[in-house]
Design a protein around this motif. Sequence first.
Motif, PDB file in Angstrom:
ATOM      1  N   ALA A 120     -18.476  -6.057  -2.363  1.00  0.00           N
ATOM      2  CA  ALA A 120     -18.711  -7.503  -2.390  1.00  0.00           C
ATOM      3  C   ALA A 120     -19.947  -7.880  -1.577  1.00  0.00           C
ATOM      4  O   ALA A 120     -20.788  -8.671  -2.028  1.00  0.00           O
ATOM      5  N   ILE A 121     -20.075  -7.298  -0.400  1.00  0.00           N
ATOM      6  CA  ILE A 121     -21.214  -7.619   0.474  1.00  0.00           C
ATOM      7  C   ILE A 121     -22.527  -7.150  -0.148  1.00  0.00           C
ATOM      8  O   ILE A 121     -23.517  -7.885  -0.190  1.00  0.00           O
ATOM      9  N   LEU A 122     -22.539  -5.915  -0.656  1.00  0.00           N
ATOM     10  CA  LEU A 122     -23.775  -5.371  -1.225  1.00  0.00           C
ATOM     11  C   LEU A 122     -24.176  -6.067  -2.523  1.00  0.00           C
ATOM     12  O   LEU A 122     -25.369  -6.225  -2.799  1.00  0.00           O
ATOM     13  N   VAL A 123     -23.195  -6.501  -3.308  1.00  0.00           N
ATOM     14  CA  VAL A 123     -23.510  -7.255  -4.525  1.00  0.00           C
ATOM     15  C   VAL A 123     -24.158  -8.587  -4.163  1.00  0.00           C
ATOM     16  O   VAL A 123     -25.118  -9.028  -4.799  1.00  0.00           O
ATOM     17  N   GLY A 124     -23.643  -9.239  -3.114  1.00  0.00           N
ATOM     18  CA  GLY A 124     -24.239 -10.492  -2.658  1.00  0.00           C
ATOM     19  C   GLY A 124     -25.677 -10.302  -2.219  1.00  0.00           C
ATOM     20  O   GLY A 124     -26.560 -11.116  -2.536  1.00  0.00           O
ATOM     21  N   ILE A 125     -25.938  -9.215  -1.495  1.00  0.00           N
ATOM     22  CA  ILE A 125     -27.303  -8.916  -1.044  1.00  0.00           C
ATOM     23  C   ILE A 125     -28.194  -8.567  -2.240  1.00  0.00           C
ATOM     24  O   ILE A 125     -29.355  -8.985  -2.305  1.00  0.00           O
ATOM     25  N   ALA A 126     -27.638  -7.801  -3.189  1.00  0.00           N
ATOM     26  CA  ALA A 126     -28.422  -7.374  -4.356  1.00  0.00           C
ATOM     27  C   ALA A 126     -28.898  -8.565  -5.169  1.00  0.00           C
ATOM     28  O   ALA A 126     -30.000  -8.539  -5.735  1.00  0.00           O
ATOM     29  N   GLN A 127     -28.106  -9.625  -5.223  1.00  0.00           N
ATOM     30  CA  GLN A 127     -28.507 -10.806  -5.991  1.00  0.00           C
ATOM     31  C   GLN A 127     -29.767 -11.439  -5.412  1.00  0.00           C
ATOM     32  O   GLN A 127     -30.665 -11.839  -6.163  1.00  0.00           O
ATOM     33  N   ILE A 128     -29.839 -11.521  -4.098  1.00  0.00           N
ATOM     34  CA  ILE A 128     -31.013 -12.152  -3.491  1.00  0.00           C
ATOM     35  C   ILE A 128     -32.222 -11.221  -3.555  1.00  0.00           C
ATOM     36  O   ILE A 128     -33.362 -11.671  -3.699  1.00  0.00           O
ATOM     37  N   VAL A 129     -31.993  -9.905  -3.486  1.00  0.00           N
ATOM     38  CA  VAL A 129     -33.089  -8.947  -3.638  1.00  0.00           C
ATOM     39  C   VAL A 129     -33.716  -9.103  -5.023  1.00  0.00           C
ATOM     40  O   VAL A 129     -34.943  -9.113  -5.178  1.00  0.00           O
ATOM     41  N   ALA A 130     -32.860  -9.245  -6.041  1.00  0.00           N
ATOM     42  CA  ALA A 130     -33.356  -9.439  -7.404  1.00  0.00           C
ATOM     43  C   ALA A 130     -34.130 -10.739  -7.540  1.00  0.00           C
ATOM     44  O   ALA A 130     -35.100 -10.822  -8.306  1.00  0.00           O
ATOM     45  N   GLY A 131     -33.718 -11.769  -6.786  1.00  0.00           N
ATOM     46  CA  GLY A 131     -34.423 -13.042  -6.831  1.00  0.00           C
ATOM     47  C   GLY A 131     -35.776 -12.981  -6.146  1.00  0.00           C
ATOM     48  O   GLY A 131     -36.736 -13.633  -6.581  1.00  0.00           O
ATOM     49  N   VAL A 132     -35.871 -12.186  -5.097  1.00  0.00           N
ATOM     50  CA  VAL A 132     -37.118 -12.075  -4.338  1.00  0.00           C
ATOM     51  C   VAL A 132     -38.138 -11.199  -5.065  1.00  0.00           C
ATOM     52  O   VAL A 132     -39.340 -11.404  -4.945  1.00  0.00           O
ATOM     53  N   PHE A 133     -37.640 -10.229  -5.831  1.00  0.00           N
ATOM     54  CA  PHE A 133     -38.527  -9.310  -6.544  1.00  0.00           C
ATOM     55  C   PHE A 133     -38.319  -9.467  -8.051  1.00  0.00           C
ATOM     56  O   PHE A 133     -37.521  -8.746  -8.655  1.00  0.00           O
ATOM     57  N   PRO A 134     -39.012 -10.420  -8.682  1.00  0.00           N
ATOM     58  CA  PRO A 134     -38.874 -10.642 -10.126  1.00  0.00           C
ATOM     59  C   PRO A 134     -39.174  -9.371 -10.914  1.00  0.00           C
ATOM     60  O   PRO A 134     -40.094  -8.629 -10.586  1.00  0.00           O
ATOM     61  N   GLY A 135     -38.382  -9.136 -11.950  1.00  0.00           N
ATOM     62  CA  GLY A 135     -38.512  -7.908 -12.715  1.00  0.00           C
ATOM     63  C   GLY A 135     -37.446  -6.901 -12.344  1.00  0.00           C
ATOM     64  O   GLY A 135     -37.208  -5.929 -13.060  1.00  0.00           O
ATOM     65  N   THR A 136     -36.766  -7.151 -11.205  1.00  0.00           N
ATOM     66  CA  THR A 136     -35.723  -6.243 -10.747  1.00  0.00           C
ATOM     67  C   THR A 136     -34.501  -6.309 -11.658  1.00  0.00           C
ATOM     68  O   THR A 136     -33.859  -5.304 -11.929  1.00  0.00           O
ATOM     69  N   SER A 137     -34.147  -7.490 -12.133  1.00  0.00           N
ATOM     70  CA  SER A 137     -32.974  -7.770 -12.956  1.00  0.00           C
ATOM     71  C   SER A 137     -31.754  -7.978 -12.077  1.00  0.00           C
ATOM     72  O   SER A 137     -31.270  -7.046 -11.420  1.00  0.00           O
ATOM     73  N   ARG A 138     -31.267  -9.208 -12.066  1.00  0.00           N
ATOM     74  CA  ARG A 138     -30.086  -9.531 -11.263  1.00  0.00           C
ATOM     75  C   ARG A 138     -28.875  -8.725 -11.713  1.00  0.00           C
ATOM     76  O   ARG A 138     -28.145  -8.164 -10.900  1.00  0.00           O
ATOM     77  N   SER A 139     -28.664  -8.664 -13.017  1.00  0.00           N
ATOM     78  CA  SER A 139     -27.492  -7.933 -13.513  1.00  0.00           C
ATOM     79  C   SER A 139     -27.588  -6.448 -13.184  1.00  0.00           C
ATOM     80  O   SER A 139     -26.602  -5.834 -12.747  1.00  0.00           O
ATOM     81  N   GLY A 140     -28.764  -5.857 -13.382  1.00  0.00           N
ATOM     82  CA  GLY A 140     -28.938  -4.446 -13.089  1.00  0.00           C
ATOM     83  C   GLY A 140     -28.734  -4.140 -11.618  1.00  0.00           C
ATOM     84  O   GLY A 140     -28.048  -3.178 -11.252  1.00  0.00           O
ATOM     85  N   ALA A 141     -29.320  -4.962 -10.735  1.00  0.00           N
ATOM     86  CA  ALA A 141     -29.207  -4.737  -9.298  1.00  0.00           C
ATOM     87  C   ALA A 141     -27.760  -4.835  -8.833  1.00  0.00           C
ATOM     88  O   ALA A 141     -27.280  -4.008  -8.042  1.00  0.00           O
TER      89      ALA A 141
END
Length: 270
Positions: free
Chosen positions: A142-163
């Motif tokens: 749960a914690i890492l998924v929450g962090i992954a969402q913001i990482v995907a937002g900061v780095f466009p092209g990362t893909s929120r779903s994939g991250a």
Amino acid sequence: MSDLIKVVLLGIIEGITEFLPISSTGHLLIAEKLGLGERSDLFNVGIQAGAILAVTFIYWKRIWGLLTQWRDPANRDYVLKLFVAFMITAVLGFIVTHMGFKLPEAVTPIAWALVIGGLWMIGAEQMAARQVDRTEVTWTVAILVGIAQIVAGVFPGTSRSGATIFAAMLAGTSNRAAATEFAFLVGIPTMYAATGYELLKVVKSDGVAHEDWSALIVGFVVSAIVAFIAVKWLLGYIRTHRFTPFAIYRIALGIALLVLMPAGAGGRTA
């Protein structure tokens, strides 16, 4: 090409790419370069909302069960983990926004995010395959998924779903279907909140008065229909297949962007 056809094509692109792990940013950027044109912020928000609505419909039974069967300890635990993941994204997103972060407008960083993300997906898939098949969503997930969402937002092209899917798989929820469900359920309130925030900004800036509402409605409807079909297909596909083809596609797309589009070229990033 008529404007209506352009709007329909943008809705199709958004609907397909928003929840598949291939990055809607890269595809919409290519669409602009191919002549579909840059749209208003409200239009971009509108077609994204269509995709979110489609996924909400797909998961409505699961969502309703989680909300109405609160006394079930397993449901209560799952909802709390969804809430924590969402709040981590919300808090980190608030911090990033108030630090003045702006999405890049150049093609190059998006292209590299596609390539690196594709390579990471291949490696992550291999590592997850070595784990015992687990459907449980832990607090670490749960914690890492929450962090992954913001990482995907900061780095466009990362893909929120994939991250988020691969963060869940590597953190312990190795079952693809279970990881995808948690990632998508977290994404629903997250993307509704982001859409609402963007809509509020548009309203405050008086952008509503100048909007092409017919185009927005068409784009919204097309995006919703296409996203519904795409996500339903994806949920069936991942039960018996790996994500590797998506990773290969990302890498090819990123390389194509680097080769065909000049460094520093602008475009929509969302």
